[in-house]
Every structure is written in C-alpha cells, then in structure tokens.
Design an enzyme around this catalytic site. Structure first.
Site, short mmCIF file in Angstrom:
data_model
loop_
_atom_site.label_atom_id
_atom_site.label_comp_id
_atom_site.label_asym_id
_atom_site.label_seq_id
_atom_site.Cartn_x
_atom_site.Cartn_y
_atom_site.Cartn_z
NE ARG A 103 4.52 8.44 6.71
CZ ARG A 103 4.30 7.24 7.19
NH1 ARG A 103 5.26 6.55 7.76
NH2 ARG A 103 3.11 6.69 7.11
CB CYS A 107 11.85 15.74 -5.58
SG CYS A 107 12.11 15.39 -7.31
CG ASN A 141 8.37 3.29 5.03
OD1 ASN A 141 8.58 2.19 5.54
ND2 ASN A 141 7.19 3.87 5.04
CD GLU A 142 3.99 1.66 3.18
OE1 GLU A 142 3.46 2.78 3.23
OE2 GLU A 142 3.47 0.64 3.67
CB CYS A 148 7.61 15.56 -8.25
SG CYS A 148 8.62 17.00 -7.92
CB CYS A 150 10.50 19.98 -9.01
SG CYS A 150 11.52 18.54 -9.36
CB CYS A 153 10.00 15.83 -11.86
SG CYS A 153 10.62 15.02 -10.37
CD GLU A 295 5.34 -0.67 7.72
OE1 GLU A 295 4.14 -0.34 7.70
OE2 GLU A 295 6.26 0.09 7.40
CD1 TRP A 304 -2.86 6.10 7.43
CD2 TRP A 304 -2.15 8.12 8.07
NE1 TRP A 304 -1.61 5.96 7.96
CE2 TRP A 304 -1.16 7.18 8.36
CE3 TRP A 304 -1.93 9.46 8.40
CZ2 TRP A 304 0.05 7.52 8.96
CZ3 TRP A 304 -0.73 9.80 8.99
CH2 TRP A 304 0.24 8.85 9.27
C1 GAL Z 1 2.69 2.04 6.45
C2 GAL Z 1 3.97 2.83 6.73
C3 GAL Z 1 4.26 2.88 8.21
C4 GAL Z 1 3.04 3.24 8.97
C5 GAL Z 1 1.93 2.26 8.64
C6 GAL Z 1 0.65 2.52 9.40
O1 GAL Z 1 2.16 2.36 5.23
O2 GAL Z 1 5.06 2.24 6.07
O3 GAL Z 1 5.30 3.77 8.46
O4 GAL Z 1 2.69 4.54 8.63
O5 GAL Z 1 1.66 2.34 7.29
O6 GAL Z 1 0.04 3.69 9.04
#
Ligand code: GAL
Length: 645
Positions: A103, A107, A141-142, A148, A150, A153, A295, A304
């Site tokens: 995700r 670009c 999102n974020e 990039c 390309c 860019c 969030e 991660w």
């Molecule tokens: C944020 C993201 C969410 C989810 C969360 C937890 O950075 O917007 O979609 O991934 O972290 O990892």
C-alpha cells in the site's frame, strides 16, 4: 467529546456487520471511519462500481445513531489498475517500479493515477453527499513526501527548481555546487535524492529543496482531493490523518484549507513513563484549535516489527483521555477488531482474534462511559501562555545532516516540552512563523535554517517584554541550507547578547555545568560562549572550555532572552523553565509528582483541570488543600467532581 472506531467491513462476513454495529451502539461508539483501503471492493473492475455493501454498513450505523467518516481509498489502488497502468506506481532511480499489492506506493503526481483517484473520490462524494450522518471525509491515509523518481516526478522537480531559481547559474550559486564538481550545466542533470541512500552524501541545498518539493507535491495532492469533494459537497468537513513519519509534509500548509487536523496516536506500550503529550500539543497547534485522533492505540503493536508489549491496564482508556485533555475532542480507536488476514493481523485492535471481547475491550467500554462524564467540558479550549516553536525547514535540514550522536531536532522540542509541562503549565506547540501575540514565554529550540519571519517576530516579541529561549544550532543555515558566514547565532546574536566562540560536538560524551548552586550534566553539544553584555547563567566545569559560559540571559528591549548552548539533563531544563516562568510572572506548580500532567481547558468562565497520571505507579498531589490520588493512567477533573476516570 466522543469516541469512535476504525472499522473494516470489507474484512468481515456480512453477518458480523449488524452484530458489530449493535455492540458499538451498546458500548457508546459514536463514530466509525470506513473505506480508506477498500478501493478494490468499491471498484472491482475499471468503471464498475459496487457501493451496495458500503451503503448497507453506513445505513446500519445511521440506524444506531453512529456517525461515519469516509476515508477516500486512494492509498491502495486496485491491482487491475496497476496492471493496466504500471506508471501509477512510484519508481526508484533506475526506473524500477514499486511492487503492486502493498500500500501507499501510488505516485501522487501521475496524471493517470489522478484521473482514476479523482473518479472514485467523485463517485463516493456523489453517492454520500446527502447522507446526514456522514459527518467528515478523510483524504487518503497518512500521506507523506515521496521519493519517487518516475519521469513525471523528475520533470516536476526540475520545473519547481526552475521556478525557484530561474537559471542554472542561480541554482548552482544557491547550492554551492563548487564543491565536488557539482555544477549543473543542464536541467536534465537534476534528479531527486535516491530513497534509502544516505542523505549525507548529497548536496544539502538539493536535499532541503527536494524535501520542500516533496511536501508541496503532497499538499497539492491533498488539495486536489479536497477541491473535488468540496465541489460536490460544499459544506463537507474534510481532513487527512497524519503521523510523525520520516518525510513529513508541512503540516501547517497542508492543513490550512482543511477543516480540522487529525493525528494517529500510538503512544508507547512500554510502561517507561514516556509521554505523547508533545505530539498532541503539536497537532493542536497545527490549526491552533482542537483536533481529532483518527487512529488511537487499542492493543499490541506489531507487523512492521516484532510485536510490542501489551498495553498495561489503564493505557487503552488513559491514553485516549490524555489525548482529550490536550484537545482531541474525537478519539477514533484503531481498530474495532484485529484483522485475521492480511499483512496487518498483528497490529491489535480492541477485539482479539478470538472474537471474545476481553480486558482491553472492557477498558474501552469504561472509556466511553468516562467520556460521558466529561460532557460539561465539551467545547472547552486550551489557552496557553507558553509557546514552543516548530519549524519544518529545521526538521528537514537537521534530520538530513547529522550533527552529533543523540542530537535531534525533535528531541530538543521534547526536552523543553517536558520541562514546562512538568511545571503544570499549558504549552502550545506552534509554527515558528505564527503570530506570538498573547504569549509570555516563547521557546525556540534550534532555529537552524533561516526564517526571516520567525527571526523578526522573536525580536519583536522580546522587545515588547516577552521571555525567549533560543538554543544551540540556531542561526546556522541560510534558506539554501548553506552555513551563514558570521558568528553564531547570527540572526539572533543581537538579542542573545553573546556569541559562539567555538563549539564541541560531544555526542554521547558528557560534561558538567554549574547552574546556580547546582552541578548539572550536559551532553551532545557544547557552544562555548562569549558574552557581549549578556549575564552568564551557567558555566562549563570541564575540559578546555572550563569557565566559559554555556547558558546566558540578556535584556533585550523590555524582554529577556536566554541562550542555551547545550543539551541538558532534565533537572537543568526544568530549572531553566522555572526561571523563565518567574521572569514572565507566570504561575506554575513546582510540586507535581513525576509523570503527572496537568492541562487546563476553559469554556467562557468555566475552567476544567485535566490531571492525568502518565505512569505505571499510583500518584498523589495536593489539590486545593486536599490530597488527590491517581491510579496509573487515570484522569481526574476536580471541577467535575471527586471521581477518577
Ligand atoms: C497507521 C495506518 C493504519 C495502520 C496503523 C497500524 O500508520 O494509518 O492503517 O497501519 O498504522 O499499523
């Protein structure tokens, strides 16, 4: 004030939606965010849309009095789109495209991506424009600055530089390309820095400009979606959700035309007393008004990295209340359920994989209850006499050129934020170029890259009687990220009344300074100062600069200017903060136990003191002659009654 959840109906069987909505209603959930990653379920094939499932979910929520935020799903374009148009994904220096199926790899600049993104956003806005309980829109999102390479860019970066400098000669002069045979003789020689390649090898002027360009590209992308939504729903309330990522867009300009700021808040689950209060105050400062958490921590982090510690009892509820204390009036928890599939299954939500609502869910229920008790404080705001300045250029330039081990721009902000909040005063964290009227104390750490606006307003603020703190590595760079050839702190030397004769990059080493009757440790950096009239506040005790000033105070106009040439241990910063508050005639509390945070919110004549114990141990403090006890991660607002939340 209200509590919400992030919900992914596309991950669950339809049968679960009704049950979930019902449990949300019973629990006290008042808002859900949906759809921000659901493009392939909303447009399974090019031009074939399926909104029926989303209609159903939105309706289920509405029937239960739950409001909805729609996230535009553009962070994850569908695979059919990548297949048909590989040029929509980001490319590295060699032209290699990012892998589809992850995700955030689209670009922003690609005209083809914009066309498709525009179409899905338009369709969503048209479909839900008249649904009263769709109360807000989250763009993508974020979003963050992308590296990039390309063709689009690269071309846009070159155009950006042409607009800024006009000619190659002017750009070469600005970048000091005389170093390392760096002269450009054609625009075609200009490329963005390569992702993951050490920034320290590049020309600092190019790096800083690239970061500005990357930020402006992100802002333009957000503006594109914002305008589109607004053209269909003129009264829409629009935001985007941010976190403190590596390539942070300029939050102040990105949010300028958005209706509210929102932040993704994941405080540490290690019970080490660290606080996210700085981030919260910074996000409130983006639009200088209350904001949202889009969030909020609900369970163990993971995915991660290795999984992190389980939130300690009290953290799920307490950290949300802490965010509210600092001005987050809506707190949306990530996420209602843990995913059972996909890359993110170990980033835990409120309901575990077991599907049995457990300890964290019970705490969440208690949170919804607690927020009801806070209702009288609804609409209250945070007024502050202390401002801490944040400069995007400082963050960009400082991050890309290492100075000494342990030395980070954000660390300076964190140290000073902690020093002042430990004394129970409200702190606004605001753009360095913002208006300073109304403040008594302004803390301006590491004013590294020249901002004429900030320098002017700090001078005026001090002249008119304000108390200012400047710290080491101020006045170092011009706007092109070159060193200024004048004694540090250059633009600020007159107000500081002292200059830096020499400096020592201590890194992990430390030295001692005498501060009043105390001996304190400093680390990272030592500016060896010479006074040009300023009074000496602290003096080095070690090394070849023993006896030289480390901290000074100068009278400037009707105000006072402190210069702090070091990174000091907490006790030293706190001592300094106390002196400045005294100078400014501001009230503070010197008796707060470690970890207890106090924020006052006002609503007309009413005042509410949010007292939060940000620590794993019970705490007690004196409150109007009585002892007020606080469990770990608990909040009290004494003006609302004698109870703990
Ligand atoms: C944020 C993201 C969410 C989810 C969360 C937890 O950075 O917007 O979609 O991934 O972290 O990892």
């Amino acid at each position: 004030m209200r509590i919400g959840v992030d919900y992914y109906p596309e991950h669950w069987d339809r049968a679960l939606w009704r049950q979930d909505a019902e449990l949300m209603r019973e629990t006290g959930v008042r808002v859900v965010r949906v759809a921000e990653f659901a493009w392939s379920r909303l447009e399974p094939e090019d031009g074939r849309f399926d909104f029926a499932w989303l209609d159903e979910v939105i309706e289920l929520m509405g029937e239960r009095g739950i409001d909805v935020v729609i996230g535009t799903p553009t962070s994850c374009p569908p695979l059919w789109l990548f297949e048909a148009h590989p040029e929509i994904s980001q490319a590295d220096y060699s032209g290699q495209r990012d892998l589809p199926g992850i995700r955030g790899h689209r670009c922003y600049q690609s005209p083809v991506f914009r066309e498709y993104a525009g179409r899905i956003v338009r369709r969503l806005a048209e479909r839900y424009r008249d649904v009263k309980h769709v109360i807000a829109w989250q763009i993508d999102n974020e979003v963050e600055g992308s590296f990039c390479c390309c063709d689009v860019c690269v071309g846009k970066f070159r155009e950006w530089l042409k607009r800024r400098y006009g000619t190659l000669e002017a750009m070469n002069a600005a970048f000091h390309t005389d170093v390392w045979s760096g002269d450009y003789s054609a625009w075609s020689q200009v490329f963005p820095p390569v992702k993951n390649h050490p920034m320290t090898q590049y020309n600092p002027g190019l790096i800083l400009d690239f970061q500005r360009f990357a930020s402006q590209s992100t802002e333009a992308y957000v503006a594109f979606q914002r305008e589109l939504i607004r053209s269909i729903i003129p009264g829409a309330r629009i935001t985007t959700n941010s976190w403190f990522c590596e390539h942070l867009p300029d939050l102040y300009s990105m949010y300028r035309e958005l209706d509210f700021a929102s932040y993704d808040n994941y405080p540490s689950t290690v019970p080490d007393g660290s606080s996210h209060a700085l981030h919260l105050d910074l996000m409130r400062g983006v639009k200088r008004r209350n904001f949202w958490i889009m969030e909020q921590l609900s369970g163990l982090p993971g995915c991660w990295m290795n999984m992190g510690r389980a939130p300690q009892p009290g953290m799920v509820k307490g950290y949300a209340l802490q965010a509210i204390a600092h001005g987050a009036d809506t707190v949306v928890h990530f996420r209602w359920r843990c995913a059972v599939g996909g890359a993110e299954m170990y980033w835990h939500g409120l309901i575990d994989h077991s599907n049995v609502p457990g300890r964290r869910f019970k705490e969440f229920e208690a949170l919804c209850e607690a927020v009801r008790a806070l209702a009288p404080a609804d609409g209250s705001r945070i007024e502050s006499k202390v401002a801490l300045l944040f400069g995007m250029d400082n963050e960009y330039a400082f991050r890309s050129q290492l100075q000494a081990e342990g030395m980070y721009y954000m660390r300076q902000l964190a140290d000073w934020h902690k020093a002042f909040t430990a004394l129970g005063v409200n702190v606004d964290v605001i753009d360095q170029n913002a208006d300073l009227d109304g403040y008594g104390v302004v803390v301006a750490p590491t004013m590294y890259v020249r901002s004429e606006t900030a320098a002017r307003s700090l001078h005026t603020f001090a002249e008119r009687g304000g108390t200012v703190l400047l710290t080491c590595r101020s006045g170092v760079k011009d706007v092109n990220n070159n060193c200024i050839m004048a004694p540090l702190p250059t633009d600020y030397a007159d107000m500081v009344g002292a200059h830096v004769a020499e400096y020592d990059a201590l890194g992990a080493d430390s030295a001692r300074v005498r501060f009043g009757d105390e001996v304190c440790r400093i680390t990272c950096w030592a500016d060896i100062l010479e006074s040009d009239g300023a009074e000496v506040v602290a003096t080095y005790l070690d090394g070849f600069y023993a006896g030289a000033p480390a901290v000074t105070r100068n009278r400037y106009g009707a105000g006072k200017v402190y210069y702090f040439g070091v990174y000091g241990e907490a006790a030293l910063c706190r001592g300094m903060a106390e002196r400045m508050l005294k100078d400014a005639g501001l009230a503070y509390r010197a008796d707060l136990p470690e970890g207890v945070e106090l924020v006052s919110r006002t609503n007309g004549d009413a005042r509410y003191t949010f007292i939060f114990n940000n620590g794993p141990k019970p705490a007690a403090l004196d409150w109007e002659g009585k002892t007020l006890a606080l469990s770990p991660y608990a909040l009290r607002v004494p003006e609302l009654g004698d109870f703990e939340l």
